[in-house]
Motif scaffolding. Structure first.
Motif, PDB file in Angstrom:
ATOM      1  N   LEU A 107       6.471 -35.992  -3.018  1.00 25.70           N
ATOM      2  CA  LEU A 107       7.429 -36.889  -2.387  1.00 25.70           C
ATOM      3  C   LEU A 107       8.858 -36.501  -2.729  1.00 25.70           C
ATOM      4  O   LEU A 107       9.131 -35.904  -3.771  1.00 25.70           O
ATOM      5  CB  LEU A 107       7.169 -38.332  -2.824  1.00 25.70           C
ATOM      6  CG  LEU A 107       5.779 -38.912  -2.534  1.00 25.70           C
ATOM      7  CD1 LEU A 107       5.757 -40.398  -2.834  1.00 25.70           C
ATOM      8  CD2 LEU A 107       5.368 -38.650  -1.083  1.00 25.70           C
ATOM      9  N   PHE A 108       9.769 -36.891  -1.836  1.00 23.77           N
ATOM     10  CA  PHE A 108      11.195 -36.670  -2.067  1.00 23.77           C
ATOM     11  C   PHE A 108      11.825 -37.977  -2.524  1.00 23.77           C
ATOM     12  O   PHE A 108      11.554 -39.036  -1.949  1.00 23.77           O
ATOM     13  CB  PHE A 108      11.876 -36.188  -0.789  1.00 23.77           C
ATOM     14  CG  PHE A 108      13.356 -35.968  -0.952  1.00 23.77           C
ATOM     15  CD1 PHE A 108      13.834 -34.795  -1.503  1.00 23.77           C
ATOM     16  CD2 PHE A 108      14.262 -36.942  -0.570  1.00 23.77           C
ATOM     17  CE1 PHE A 108      15.193 -34.587  -1.665  1.00 23.77           C
ATOM     18  CE2 PHE A 108      15.623 -36.750  -0.729  1.00 23.77           C
ATOM     19  CZ  PHE A 108      16.080 -35.568  -1.282  1.00 23.77           C
ATOM     20  N   PRO A 146      13.819 -33.756   4.421  1.00 25.09           N
ATOM     21  CA  PRO A 146      12.483 -34.203   4.027  1.00 25.09           C
ATOM     22  C   PRO A 146      12.011 -35.349   4.909  1.00 25.09           C
ATOM     23  O   PRO A 146      12.812 -36.009   5.585  1.00 25.09           O
ATOM     24  CB  PRO A 146      12.680 -34.663   2.580  1.00 25.09           C
ATOM     25  CG  PRO A 146      14.140 -34.961   2.456  1.00 25.09           C
ATOM     26  CD  PRO A 146      14.831 -34.012   3.382  1.00 25.09           C
ATOM     27  N   LYS A 147      10.708 -35.606   4.883  1.00 28.51           N
ATOM     28  CA  LYS A 147      10.124 -36.621   5.767  1.00 28.51           C
ATOM     29  C   LYS A 147      10.719 -38.003   5.518  1.00 28.51           C
ATOM     30  O   LYS A 147      10.835 -38.810   6.439  1.00 28.51           O
ATOM     31  CB  LYS A 147       8.608 -36.653   5.585  1.00 28.51           C
ATOM     32  CG  LYS A 147       7.903 -35.416   6.112  1.00 28.51           C
ATOM     33  CD  LYS A 147       6.398 -35.519   5.929  1.00 28.51           C
ATOM     34  CE  LYS A 147       5.700 -34.286   6.474  1.00 28.51           C
ATOM     35  NZ  LYS A 147       4.223 -34.348   6.276  1.00 28.51           N
ATOM     36  N   VAL A 161       0.849 -50.396  -1.311  1.00 27.85           N
ATOM     37  CA  VAL A 161       2.214 -49.888  -1.382  1.00 27.85           C
ATOM     38  C   VAL A 161       2.221 -48.411  -1.787  1.00 27.85           C
ATOM     39  O   VAL A 161       2.967 -47.598  -1.214  1.00 27.85           O
ATOM     40  CB  VAL A 161       3.040 -50.735  -2.377  1.00 27.85           C
ATOM     41  CG1 VAL A 161       4.331 -50.028  -2.753  1.00 27.85           C
ATOM     42  CG2 VAL A 161       3.337 -52.102  -1.782  1.00 27.85           C
ATOM     43  N   ILE A 162       1.408 -48.065  -2.757  1.00 29.11           N
ATOM     44  CA  ILE A 162       1.325 -46.663  -3.194  1.00 29.11           C
ATOM     45  C   ILE A 162       0.896 -45.764  -2.033  1.00 29.11           C
ATOM     46  O   ILE A 162       1.426 -44.659  -1.841  1.00 29.11           O
ATOM     47  CB  ILE A 162       0.365 -46.517  -4.384  1.00 29.11           C
ATOM     48  CG1 ILE A 162       0.948 -47.226  -5.614  1.00 29.11           C
ATOM     49  CG2 ILE A 162       0.098 -45.040  -4.702  1.00 29.11           C
ATOM     50  CD1 ILE A 162      -0.026 -47.332  -6.780  1.00 29.11           C
ATOM     51  N   ARG A 188       4.934 -41.508   3.676  1.00 24.37           N
ATOM     52  CA  ARG A 188       6.250 -41.032   3.230  1.00 24.37           C
ATOM     53  C   ARG A 188       7.342 -42.030   3.610  1.00 24.37           C
ATOM     54  O   ARG A 188       8.482 -41.672   3.916  1.00 24.37           O
ATOM     55  CB  ARG A 188       6.561 -39.653   3.820  1.00 24.37           C
ATOM     56  CG  ARG A 188       5.577 -38.557   3.455  1.00 24.37           C
ATOM     57  CD  ARG A 188       5.618 -38.177   1.992  1.00 24.37           C
ATOM     58  NE  ARG A 188       6.815 -37.445   1.662  1.00 24.37           N
ATOM     59  CZ  ARG A 188       6.900 -36.096   1.678  1.00 24.37           C
ATOM     60  NH1 ARG A 188       5.838 -35.383   2.029  1.00 24.37           N
ATOM     61  NH2 ARG A 188       8.007 -35.484   1.338  1.00 24.37           N
ATOM     62  N   VAL A 189       6.977 -43.320   3.595  1.00 22.40           N
ATOM     63  CA  VAL A 189       7.931 -44.380   3.911  1.00 22.40           C
ATOM     64  C   VAL A 189       8.893 -44.552   2.734  1.00 22.40           C
ATOM     65  O   VAL A 189       8.448 -44.694   1.587  1.00 22.40           O
ATOM     66  CB  VAL A 189       7.198 -45.712   4.178  1.00 22.40           C
ATOM     67  CG1 VAL A 189       8.200 -46.821   4.485  1.00 22.40           C
ATOM     68  CG2 VAL A 189       6.194 -45.543   5.309  1.00 22.40           C
ATOM     69  N   PRO A 190      10.192 -44.513   2.954  1.00 19.78           N
ATOM     70  CA  PRO A 190      11.131 -44.755   1.851  1.00 19.78           C
ATOM     71  C   PRO A 190      10.850 -46.079   1.161  1.00 19.78           C
ATOM     72  O   PRO A 190      10.516 -47.080   1.804  1.00 19.78           O
ATOM     73  CB  PRO A 190      12.491 -44.769   2.556  1.00 19.78           C
ATOM     74  CG  PRO A 190      12.300 -43.919   3.770  1.00 19.78           C
ATOM     75  CD  PRO A 190      10.890 -44.193   4.213  1.00 19.78           C
TER      76      PRO A 190
END
Length: 293
Positions: free
Chosen positions: A24-25, A214-215, A71-72, A79-81
């Motif tokens: 993840l970003f 990033p996504k 949530v995880i 890849r939801v912020p």
């Protein structure tokens, strides 16, 4: 799977491993997997966001475990912020409502507001009118109104959806009388008056960088990010129209992120002052009214 997890410690370890495995970003408030996992877990469980240690070994109910796992998964697979999951974002001590209609609030200008843009603004109490462009969630005008207590803030965005989010945040801070929201393509619908400050964090990502985002950033409204071939399309318009809208001693403050080289190439004849922030001296430039074309 729920039988595997009993405590926050279990879920935290799992989340960090999952986030790192998925690559993840982290650029929306947290800088690493551990901080983001802790924030998401605490928020989901309605616990204080700054105190995870006392709850490490608290045993969780099955529905609590399920909620955290959901949530995880949203963060890892979708890849939801994180801010869109929790519908909140923080700038310093300020909390803002956010959703997919706006980019997640992040601005180096936010670091400069508590210092009143010193030394370029010598008497904050005399600042009467501020214009903020590309408002998004309304985070910067709210911080500006709070800092400059005698000022009225006009704030503009081309997106009606963004302004709806900004309205919610302005209302939350009870600043309806001091912040005017304007649907406008930069200066187009802005009142014909002089401003002591023009502040903006506009779309400035150049086309080459847009292709490599990033996504997590691709989940945000792209209109709020893309600044054209060199990232300076909107910045050119903002600079060109600033002088006629500033008072004699007015100041223009513009955030351009990592685009300093493009900014200097776009304005070779301007003596821009690069303001120091936590990320260095390349993120925000300043021009006084007499320096503007």
């Amino acid at each position: 799977m729920n039988n595997t997890f009993h405590t926050i410690r279990d879920l935290l370890r799992f989340a960090v491993t999952r986030f790192n495995t998925e690559g993840l970003f982290f650029g929306h408030g947290s800088s690493n997997a551990l901080d983001e996992a802790a924030y998401l877990i605490l928020h989901t469980l309605k616990l204080p966001l700054d105190k995870i240690e006392p709850f490490f070994d608290a045993r969780l109910l099955p529905h609590e475990v399920s909620a955290v796992l959901n949530v995880i998964e949203r963060r890892s697979v979708g890849r939801v912020p994180a801010a869109y999951i929790t519908q909140e974002a923080w700038l310093g001590e300020y909390r803002f409502y956010v959703d997919e209609r706006v980019i997640v609030p992040r601005s180096f200008i936010a670091e400069l507001i508590p210092e009143f843009f010193s030394p370029w603004v010598q008497n904050p109490a005399k600042v009467a009118n501020i214009l903020e462009l590309c408002t998004g969630s309304g985070c910067l005008p709210i911080m500006l109104a709070d800092a400059f207590g005698n000022a009225h803030v006009d704030t503009a965005d081309i997106s009606a959806d963004a302004l709806a989010v900004a309205r919610r945040n302005v209302d939350d801070y009870d600043l309806q009388d001091r912040i005017t929201l304007i649907e406008s393509d930069l200066y187009t619908n802005v009142p014909d008056k002089k401003y002591d400050l023009i502040v903006t964090n506009p779309p400035y990502v150049n086309s080459g960088s847009m292709d490599k985002l990033p996504k997590e950033y691709l989940a945000e409204p792209q209109i709020a990010l893309a600044g054209g071939e060199d990232g300076m399309d909107l910045v050119r318009t903002i600079v060109a129209g600033a002088k006629q809208r500033l008072t004699k001693n007015g100041v223009l403050i513009v955030e351009i992120g990592n685009e300093r080289a493009f900014a200097e190439a776009a304005f070779p004849d301007l003596e821009m002052t690069w303001v120091s922030t936590s990320a260095g001296d390349d993120m925000v430039f300043l021009l006084t009214a007499d320096q503007l074309p």
